[in-house]
Design a protein around this motif. Structure first.
Motif, mmCIF file in Angstrom:
data_model
loop_
_atom_site.group_PDB
_atom_site.id
_atom_site.type_symbol
_atom_site.label_atom_id
_atom_site.label_comp_id
_atom_site.label_asym_id
_atom_site.label_seq_id
_atom_site.Cartn_x
_atom_site.Cartn_y
_atom_site.Cartn_z
ATOM 1 N N SER A 85 68.783 18.141 30.411
ATOM 2 C CA SER A 85 68.488 18.103 28.976
ATOM 3 C C SER A 85 67.187 18.809 28.638
ATOM 4 N N GLN A 86 66.171 18.697 29.502
ATOM 5 C CA GLN A 86 64.872 19.286 29.183
ATOM 6 C C GLN A 86 64.827 20.790 29.389
ATOM 7 N N ARG A 127 56.919 15.375 32.983
ATOM 8 C CA ARG A 127 57.854 15.245 31.865
ATOM 9 C C ARG A 127 59.227 14.807 32.354
ATOM 10 N N GLY A 131 61.005 11.490 31.362
ATOM 11 C CA GLY A 131 62.319 11.639 30.753
ATOM 12 C C GLY A 131 63.423 10.958 31.517
ATOM 13 N N GLU A 144 58.237 21.485 23.715
ATOM 14 C CA GLU A 144 59.030 21.401 24.937
ATOM 15 C C GLU A 144 58.179 21.492 26.187
#
Length: 539
Positions: A85-86, A127, A131, A144
């Motif tokens: 997703s990232q 991250r 996440g 982002e």
């Protein structure tokens, strides 16, 4: 003329695709990426599943081994979806095969695998950690690739390190399909002990004092947290390769996705039997991983493999508890090995005749670039010192002096020396003021303050070191060869040649004494019976 005019300028889409392909090919081959993209585009959850680590039952060191924190398995389960997703975006996994989905796929791959500063790669890893559902104090910025803020507790640092180690472990394990197409059950995996790394981060940030505070410290005891900026500074100074875990993990998962099932099965069958083994040597998997993360040379891959599947016992050149203590025993085992070696030493400081406290034992190590030989001077081209327990600290060379190693044993034929050089094993400093000095019997070790040493960088090797020399009793010494089978075979050839020379020196040629005319006994008799010699007058 016609050829140049027919080509024209490429479209912006074609130009971007060429740039993305050029950037991606530096990290992974384009044909392999094409295969991974085509297989990940078959279903909506294909890419998150492909980026998930293989199933395993993780346990912590101990007897019996306790389970990791409850949320650890949830983090591993969310690792694949978090990366997908990232970096690859929602819906990119279900994109059809072709340029329409190929360029976004390359963009996501380059965001996590292209060369970036070490600080940025660590931010991306944090991250992903946040996440994946980790209950931590890391705060994500809205953009982002923005920075992260917040604070990490000791337990959160440990879970983050274990997640990074599982990423490295995933390179050696993958899903195995059975004969009927069903997946085999999870393998048993023992997580490495990362207490020394967590302590190193806390001491670097000032959350724990580098003295009596490190003795008996436990991760579960909690304590003051570390700000993300301080944690980032520690990573950039100690485990410098930790930020590369994400890009390495994604590349390994894509290789596994593009590999044939037969190759996957053969790769796993060789490692399942070693994952549940316990650490029985001074070189534990946690210490091997910490050293691998702290060096930037080819030895890092060897130690990284050791942190996952353990060191091969054939690489153990010397262990004092098995081969006997002493410099002569040490040289008989390591002499002739012309390659890098890792020396680990376990000891405890003497304290007024009190009983030995097992919690006060410490371990230090030396990573050398070449083999040992008996000399009366310092030698060596490079090396590292490290504190391995209870706290981890790596001390690379300073570049000012080259007194890396010293190994001196009395020769068999001794001559008078007015100022004999010390007999023993030493690293750093100068003769008489060595940074680390191990005596001839391997029973006593002397550790001096870094002020006497200009070869290795400054830093304490043991807690409560102070400015005065610390004398300690040696418990065990280990030496591991890191050059592989070729160097080991060369050492075996060297040992066989030395054994032949030693046997020839021990033999006595009896033919020279077979004749009475040439014997020393006859020469002595002739000297006694010579009539020309002066004799006392008979009275």
């Amino acid at each position: 003329m016609g050829a140049s005019s027919s080509t024209g300028n490429p479209s912006p889409e074609a130009h971007e695709q060429r740039e993305q392909e050029t950037l991606a090919s530096a990290a992974l081959s384009l044909p392999l990426l094409r295969v991974a993209f085509s297989r990940s585009a078959t279903a909506a959850n294909a890419l998150p599943d492909a980026l998930a680590p293989p199933p395993a039952s993780f346990r912590l060191p101990g007897s019996p081994p306790p389970p990791p924190p409850p949320h650890f398995h949830d983090i591993l389960a969310g690792l694949g979806p978090a990366i997908a997703s990232q970096f690859f975006g929602h819906g990119a996994a279900a994109a059809p095969e072709g340029d329409a989905g190929w360029v976004p796929f390359l963009r996501g791959f380059n965001r996590c695998c292209a060369r970036v500063p070490a600080s940025h790669s660590l931010v991306l890893l944090l991250r992903v950690y946040a996440g994946a559902g980790a209950p931590c104090g890391v705060q994500l910025q809205p953009d982002e690739d923005g920075k992260v803020a917040g604070e990490l507790t000791p337990e959160e640092i440990a879970v983050f390190l274990w997640m990074c180690w599982v990423m490295a472990w995933s390179a050696s394990a993958s899903r195995v399909a059975g004969d009927g197409g069903e997946k085999l059950g999870p393998v048993a995996v023992l997580l490495p002990d990362v207490t020394h790394l967590v302590l190193s981060a806390l001491v670097s940030a000032g959350a724990v004092a580098d003295d009596a505070g490190v003795w008996g410290w436990d991760i579960s005891s909690g304590g003051k947290g570390v700000k993300v900026q301080e944690f980032t500074s520690w990573v950039q100074s100690t485990p410098v390769r930790l930020g590369n875990c994400l890009s390495r993990y994604v590349r390994d998962r894509f290789r596994s996705l593009a590999a044939d099932s037969v190759e996957q099965e053969s790769s796993v069958s060789t490692v399942n039997t070693t994952f549940d083994t316990s650490d029985v040597y001074l070189l534990t998997r946690g210490r091997a991983w910490a050293i691998a993360l702290s060096i930037r040379n080819k030895l890092s891959e060897k130690l990284l493999s050791a942190s996952v599947i353990g060191m091969d016992t054939e690489d153990l050149l010397y262990r004092s508890s098995v081969h006997g203590k002493g410099l002569s025993r040490f040289l008989s085992r390591v002499e002739g090995y012309k390659g890098p070696m890792l020396i680990l030493l376990s000891a405890f400081s003497k304290s007024g005749g009190e009983n030995v406290d097992s919690d006060r034992r410490w371990v230090i190590g030396v990573l050398t670039e070449e083999g040992f030989e008996s000399k009366d001077t310092f030698y060596g081209s490079s090396g590292f010192l490290c504190a391995a327990h209870p706290i981890f600290r790596m001390l690379p060379p300073s570049g000012k002096e080259k007194n890396f190693m010293y190994c001196h044993l009395h020769p068999q034929i001794r001559a008078y020396e007015a100022n004999p050089n010390p007999v023993g094993l030493a690293f750093g400093g100068t003769i008489g003021n060595e940074r680390i000095f191990l005596d001839e019997d391997f029973s006593r070790v002397l550790v001096r303050h870094h002020a006497v040493d200009k070869t290795y960088q400054h830093g304490s090797l043991i807690p409560n070191q102070g400015y005065l020399p610390v004398e300690a009793s040696v418990l065990d010494v280990e030496v591991w060869g890191l050059s592989g089978e070729a160097t080991k075979r060369q050492q075996n050839v060297y040992k066989k040649r030395e054994d032949i020379f030693s046997e020839q020196r021990r033999k006595v040629d009896l033919k020279t004494f077979a004749s009475w005319e040439d014997s020393p006994e006859k020469m002595m008799m002739d000297m006694m019976s010579d009539p020309n010699t002066v004799r006392r007058e008979d009275r």
